[in-house]
Design a protein around this motif. Structure first.
Motif, short mmCIF file in Angstrom:
data_model
loop_
_atom_site.label_atom_id
_atom_site.label_comp_id
_atom_site.label_asym_id
_atom_site.label_seq_id
_atom_site.Cartn_x
_atom_site.Cartn_y
_atom_site.Cartn_z
N GLY A 2 0.81 -1.21 0.00
CA GLY A 2 0.00 0.00 0.00
C GLY A 2 0.84 1.26 0.00
N ALA A 3 0.26 2.35 -0.52
CA ALA A 3 0.95 3.63 -0.56
C ALA A 3 1.33 4.06 0.85
CB ALA A 3 0.06 4.69 -1.21
N GLY A 4 2.52 4.61 0.98
CA GLY A 4 2.98 5.09 2.28
C GLY A 4 3.94 4.13 2.96
N VAL A 5 3.88 2.83 2.62
CA VAL A 5 4.83 1.87 3.18
C VAL A 5 6.09 1.93 2.32
CG1 VAL A 5 5.29 -0.56 3.73
CG2 VAL A 5 2.97 0.39 4.01
N LEU A 6 7.17 2.46 2.87
CA LEU A 6 8.39 2.63 2.09
C LEU A 6 9.19 1.33 2.04
CD1 LEU A 6 9.43 6.16 3.40
CD2 LEU A 6 8.03 5.58 1.41
N ARG A 7 9.89 1.12 0.94
CA ARG A 7 10.61 -0.13 0.67
C ARG A 7 9.66 -1.32 0.84
NH1 ARG A 7 14.73 2.67 -1.52
NH2 ARG A 7 15.87 3.95 -0.01
N PRO A 8 8.55 -1.34 0.10
CA PRO A 8 7.53 -2.37 0.34
C PRO A 8 8.00 -3.79 0.06
CG PRO A 8 7.03 -1.14 -1.66
CD PRO A 8 8.14 -0.41 -0.96
N ILE A 50 7.37 4.73 7.33
CA ILE A 50 6.05 5.00 6.76
C ILE A 50 5.96 6.48 6.40
CG2 ILE A 50 3.55 4.99 7.21
CD1 ILE A 50 4.66 2.20 7.15
N LEU A 51 5.43 6.75 5.22
CA LEU A 51 5.11 8.12 4.82
C LEU A 51 3.61 8.31 5.09
CD1 LEU A 51 6.19 10.70 3.43
CD2 LEU A 51 5.54 9.69 1.23
N PRO A 52 3.28 8.93 6.24
CA PRO A 52 1.89 8.90 6.71
C PRO A 52 0.88 9.58 5.80
CG PRO A 52 3.39 9.44 8.50
CD PRO A 52 4.19 9.54 7.22
N HIS A 53 -0.35 9.11 5.93
CA HIS A 53 -1.51 9.66 5.23
C HIS A 53 -2.21 10.68 6.14
CE1 HIS A 53 -1.75 6.68 1.87
NE2 HIS A 53 -1.00 6.00 2.71
N PRO A 54 -3.18 11.43 5.63
CA PRO A 54 -3.92 12.39 6.45
C PRO A 54 -5.03 11.72 7.26
CG PRO A 54 -4.67 12.54 4.19
CD PRO A 54 -3.53 11.57 4.19
N ASN A 55 -4.64 10.74 8.05
CA ASN A 55 -5.61 9.94 8.82
C ASN A 55 -5.13 9.80 10.26
OD1 ASN A 55 -5.34 8.74 5.91
ND2 ASN A 55 -7.41 8.23 6.53
N VAL A 56 -6.07 9.80 11.17
CA VAL A 56 -5.80 9.42 12.56
C VAL A 56 -5.87 7.90 12.66
CG1 VAL A 56 -6.66 9.55 14.94
CG2 VAL A 56 -6.70 11.58 13.47
N ASN A 57 -4.97 7.31 13.45
CA ASN A 57 -4.97 5.87 13.69
C ASN A 57 -5.09 5.59 15.19
OD1 ASN A 57 -4.02 3.94 11.20
ND2 ASN A 57 -3.31 6.05 10.93
N ASP A 71 0.87 12.47 11.30
CA ASP A 71 2.30 12.73 11.47
C ASP A 71 2.82 13.38 10.20
OD1 ASP A 71 5.03 12.67 11.95
OD2 ASP A 71 4.96 10.72 12.93
N ARG A 72 3.35 14.59 10.32
CA ARG A 72 3.79 15.31 9.14
C ARG A 72 5.22 14.95 8.71
NH1 ARG A 72 1.95 21.25 11.07
NH2 ARG A 72 2.87 20.39 12.97
N SER A 73 5.87 14.10 9.48
CA SER A 73 7.21 13.64 9.12
C SER A 73 7.16 12.15 8.79
CB SER A 73 8.19 13.90 10.27
OG SER A 73 7.77 13.21 11.43
N ILE A 74 8.30 11.54 8.58
CA ILE A 74 8.37 10.10 8.37
C ILE A 74 8.20 9.40 9.71
CG2 ILE A 74 9.86 8.19 7.65
CD1 ILE A 74 8.97 9.80 5.33
N PHE A 75 7.33 8.39 9.74
CA PHE A 75 7.13 7.59 10.95
C PHE A 75 7.98 6.32 10.82
CE2 PHE A 75 5.04 4.14 13.23
CZ PHE A 75 4.88 4.69 14.49
N THR A 76 8.82 6.05 11.81
CA THR A 76 9.70 4.90 11.76
C THR A 76 9.52 4.05 13.01
OG1 THR A 76 11.32 6.16 10.47
CG2 THR A 76 12.10 4.14 11.49
N ARG A 77 9.46 2.75 12.82
CA ARG A 77 9.34 1.82 13.95
C ARG A 77 10.34 0.69 13.78
NH1 ARG A 77 5.32 0.21 17.61
NH2 ARG A 77 4.84 2.43 17.67
N ARG A 78 11.08 0.39 14.85
CA ARG A 78 12.04 -0.71 14.86
C ARG A 78 11.37 -1.93 15.47
NH1 ARG A 78 16.53 -2.68 18.08
NH2 ARG A 78 18.35 -3.12 16.76
N LEU A 79 11.33 -3.03 14.72
CA LEU A 79 10.65 -4.24 15.14
C LEU A 79 11.68 -5.33 15.42
CD1 LEU A 79 7.82 -4.22 12.44
CD2 LEU A 79 7.68 -3.39 14.80
N THR A 80 11.50 -6.00 16.53
CA THR A 80 12.38 -7.10 16.92
C THR A 80 11.54 -8.27 17.42
OG1 THR A 80 12.58 -6.30 19.19
CG2 THR A 80 14.21 -5.51 17.61
N GLY A 81 12.14 -9.47 17.48
CA GLY A 81 11.45 -10.63 18.02
C GLY A 81 10.18 -10.94 17.25
#
Length: 262
Positions: A2-8, A50-57, A71-81
């Motif tokens: 989907g749009a907004g997910v970078l390096r899909p 993630i390149l966020p959309h104009p939506n609340v989650n 979020d008007r910037s890039i949203f980044t999350r580090r996932l482990t396990g």
């Protein structure tokens, strides 16, 4: 992904993301629910941008439930396990009936869901995390929203229609054109977006263009950046490059080269 997910392509190899349409009674408010699962045990951590959309989650995870404003910037999350997250993406304007305040007060913020939904948010989060499958997770989130008894707002529906107009045409250039199309003044449009979306119509236009540019870059194919800039309403390729670099942190051609080699 989907749009907004970078390096899909990389994300799809390491994560499982599934979207579920809303039931009829919640459709005036929601775009969809999304379930994210990963199992990286014995593997390197994964950092997802993630390149966020104009939506609340509204997101439920092991650390609790939170409401994520636009979020008007890039949203980044580090996932482990190994883990899972259940999210609810509201339509543009669709969170306003639950919140009861201008949505721009949530922009660039994450607030505990209990601040808005009260203690039932913690109960819903526990039920989501305990659910054996996605259906159980989604049902727990939907119960929380139904218990709020929010009423459909015709203004929110109008705002969602306006945002849909923008996202359907990333080349839309001027806020004045948009206002004319919907028979309102630019000032009224700005107020509506602040109250219901949380960001300006110009920001939504810019983000729609960047979503399209990132999608093209992530295909791994050669991109005619000058032609794409024209298609998306930029003055020239340099304008696209500046906009892309300012938001994603790297020029589009370099970003595309990395996607092609991933």
């Amino acid at each position: 992904m989907g749009a907004g997910v970078l390096r899909p392509a990389v994300a799809a190899a390491r994560l499982n993301l599934t979207r579920y349409p809303p039931p009829a009674d919640l459709a005036p408010f929601l775009d969809f629910c999304w379930a994210l699962r990963w199992d990286l045990r014995g593997q390197a951590p994964h950092e997802q941008a993630i390149l966020p959309h104009p939506n609340v989650n509204l997101a439920f995870e092991s650390t609790g439930a939170g409401v994520y404003g636009v979020d008007r910037s890039i949203f980044t999350r580090r996932l482990t396990g190994a883990g899972k997250v259940l999210g609810v993406r509201f339509r543009p304007g669709g969170f306003r009936p639950f919140y009861g305040k201008p949505v721009n007060t949530l922009t660039d913020r994450v607030v505990p869901a209990t601040d808005i939904f009260g203690p039932p948010a913690d109960d819903a989060c526990a039920a989501v995390m305990a659910a054996a499958d996605d259906a159980g997770m989604v049902a727990a989130a939907e119960r929380l929203l139904r218990d709020c008894a929010a009423k459909p707002d015709p203004v929110a529906a109008r705002v969602a229609e306006i945002v849909q107009r923008i996202t359907a045409d990333p080349g839309l250039r001027r806020v004045a054109t948009l206002a004319d199309d919907f028979g309102i003044s630019e000032r009224q449009l700005q107020r509506l977006f602040a109250e219901y979306v949380g960001v300006s119509p110009k920001w939504v236009m810019r983000r729609a263009r960047l979503h399209e540019a990132a999608l093209r870059a992530d295909t791994g194919d050669d991109v005619d950046w000058a032609a794409l800039a024209r298609d998306l309403g930029y003055a020239d390729q340099a304008h696209l490059t500046r906009d892309f670099t300012a938001t994603l942190g790297t020029p589009p051609a370099r970003y595309a080269a990395r996607s092609a080699s991933a």
